[in-house]
Design a protein around this motif. Structure first.
Motif, PDB file in Angstrom:
ATOM      1  N   UNK A   1      34.615 -21.836 -10.014  1.00  0.00           N
ATOM      2  CA  UNK A   1      35.816 -22.257  -9.295  1.00  0.00           C
ATOM      3  C   UNK A   1      36.207 -21.219  -8.241  1.00  0.00           C
ATOM      4  N   UNK A   2      36.056 -19.948  -8.580  1.00  0.00           N
ATOM      5  CA  UNK A   2      36.323 -18.882  -7.610  1.00  0.00           C
ATOM      6  C   UNK A   2      35.321 -18.943  -6.461  1.00  0.00           C
ATOM      7  N   UNK A   3      34.061 -19.259  -6.784  1.00  0.00           N
ATOM      8  CA  UNK A   3      33.013 -19.396  -5.767  1.00  0.00           C
ATOM      9  C   UNK A   3      33.320 -20.561  -4.826  1.00  0.00           C
ATOM     10  N   UNK A   4      33.803 -21.667  -5.370  1.00  0.00           N
ATOM     11  CA  UNK A   4      34.196 -22.811  -4.542  1.00  0.00           C
ATOM     12  C   UNK A   4      35.307 -22.401  -3.574  1.00  0.00           C
ATOM     13  N   UNK A   5      36.293 -21.681  -4.102  1.00  0.00           N
ATOM     14  CA  UNK A   5      37.427 -21.228  -3.280  1.00  0.00           C
ATOM     15  C   UNK A   5      36.957 -20.306  -2.147  1.00  0.00           C
ATOM     16  N   UNK A   6      36.108 -19.328  -2.481  1.00  0.00           N
ATOM     17  CA  UNK A   6      35.631 -18.364  -1.479  1.00  0.00           C
ATOM     18  C   UNK A   6      34.756 -19.041  -0.427  1.00  0.00           C
ATOM     19  N   UNK A   7      33.881 -19.941  -0.873  1.00  0.00           N
ATOM     20  CA  UNK A   7      32.984 -20.637   0.054  1.00  0.00           C
ATOM     21  C   UNK A   7      33.776 -21.507   1.018  1.00  0.00           C
ATOM     22  N   UNK A   8      34.762 -22.212   0.497  1.00  0.00           N
ATOM     23  CA  UNK A   8      35.613 -23.081   1.332  1.00  0.00           C
ATOM     24  C   UNK A   8      36.360 -22.244   2.375  1.00  0.00           C
ATOM     25  N   UNK A   9      36.864 -21.092   1.939  1.00  0.00           N
ATOM     26  CA  UNK A   9      37.621 -20.219   2.830  1.00  0.00           C
ATOM     27  C   UNK A   9      36.745 -19.687   3.969  1.00  0.00           C
ATOM     28  N   UNK A  10      35.525 -19.276   3.656  1.00  0.00           N
ATOM     29  CA  UNK A  10      34.600 -18.773   4.677  1.00  0.00           C
ATOM     30  C   UNK A  10      34.168 -19.871   5.634  1.00  0.00           C
ATOM     31  N   UNK A  11      33.991 -21.071   5.103  1.00  0.00           N
ATOM     32  CA  UNK A  11      33.450 -22.175   5.896  1.00  0.00           C
ATOM     33  C   UNK A  11      34.499 -22.773   6.817  1.00  0.00           C
ATOM     34  N   UNK A  12      35.693 -22.985   6.298  1.00  0.00           N
ATOM     35  CA  UNK A  12      36.713 -23.712   7.060  1.00  0.00           C
ATOM     36  C   UNK A  12      37.870 -22.829   7.530  1.00  0.00           C
TER      37      UNK A  12
ATOM     38  N   UNK B   1      40.350 -21.670   5.888  1.00  0.00           N
ATOM     39  CA  UNK B   1      41.604 -21.862   5.153  1.00  0.00           C
ATOM     40  C   UNK B   1      41.292 -22.085   3.681  1.00  0.00           C
ATOM     41  N   UNK B   2      42.264 -21.721   2.850  1.00  0.00           N
ATOM     42  CA  UNK B   2      42.058 -21.869   1.407  1.00  0.00           C
ATOM     43  C   UNK B   2      42.146 -23.335   1.001  1.00  0.00           C
ATOM     44  N   UNK B   3      41.259 -23.781   0.075  1.00  0.00           N
ATOM     45  CA  UNK B   3      41.365 -25.164  -0.410  1.00  0.00           C
ATOM     46  C   UNK B   3      42.558 -25.297  -1.355  1.00  0.00           C
ATOM     47  N   UNK B   4      43.062 -26.493  -1.449  1.00  0.00           N
ATOM     48  CA  UNK B   4      44.155 -26.734  -2.391  1.00  0.00           C
ATOM     49  C   UNK B   4      43.631 -26.657  -3.820  1.00  0.00           C
TER      50      UNK B   4
END
Length: 207
Positions: free
Chosen positions: A23-34, A36-39
């Motif tokens: 879940x932390x990896x999903x959050x970090x990947x989303x932040x780097x890619x887009x 902004x932090x995912x909800x």
């Protein structure tokens, strides 16, 4: 076949241990890619998809089991089931390196296909090859090795083993071990006598 059902149990339980890390990896990947932090709801949705898509893969694998058993035979069907398993292990093991949580989703799907296949083909192959007196005992090895796989999955997920943040990709790829063992040993086993007689009309081979 027993290693196939062991792989099924291993993959079912092994995903529970690194939940917070993924879940932390999903959050970090989303932040780097887009940028902004995912909800929280999006992270929960992705995690739920990772967990549940294994069952969808299992449904697909189970649906193909009957056809593959007749088309290629029981033994070759189990050998073919190793292809999605190895592909799934590679995708999950390389997901952090590639920065893609979608690879975990795809890897779980392929692992589910393998699980659905082996759960069905193992019982068929083992039951048809076993001597009459041992047929019942051999048939229950499916549930025995599934339970053993779940136990090993939980043990590997302990923080003292592979259940730490740095090693979770290795933990997810650990299901490749029983698959490789099956690939090395299964070719030396005979095919199902029933398949040889009924589907291939090979009476001598059956005997």
């Amino acid at each position: 076949g027993m290693t196939g059902t062991f792989h099924y149990g291993l993959q079912v339980s092994i995903i529970n241990s690194p939940a917070e890390y993924i879940q932390s990896f999903i959050h970090e990947t989303w932040l780097k890619r887009y940028g902004s932090s995912p909800s929280a709801e999006m992270v929960t949705l992705m995690w739920s998809l990772i967990v549940s898509i294994y069952s969808i893969g299992g449904l697909l694998g189970s649906s193909c089991a009957g056809y593959l058993c007749v088309r290629f035979g029981r033994k070759k069907a189990m050998l073919l089931s190793n292809i999605p398993a190895l592909l799934g292990a590679a995708l999950m093991g390389l997901s952090r390196l590639c920065g893609s949580f979608e690879m975990i989703i795809a890897g779980r799907l392929f692992s589910g296909v393998c699980g659905g296949l082996t759960q069905n083909v193992h019982i068929m192959y083992a039951g048809e090859c076993a001597p009459r007196k041992l047929r019942g005992l051999i048939a229950i090895t499916a549930s025995t090795f599934s339970a053993l796989g779940k136990f090993v999955g939980f043990a590997l997920g302990l923080r003292e083993v592979l259940g730490v943040e740095a090693l979770w990709p290795i933990l997810l790829a650990a299901n490749a071990v029983p698959v490789l063992f099956q690939l090395l040993t299964l070719p030396f086993f005979p095919d199902s006598p029933r398949y040889l007689l009924i589907d291939l009309k090979d009476k001598e081979g059956c005997i």
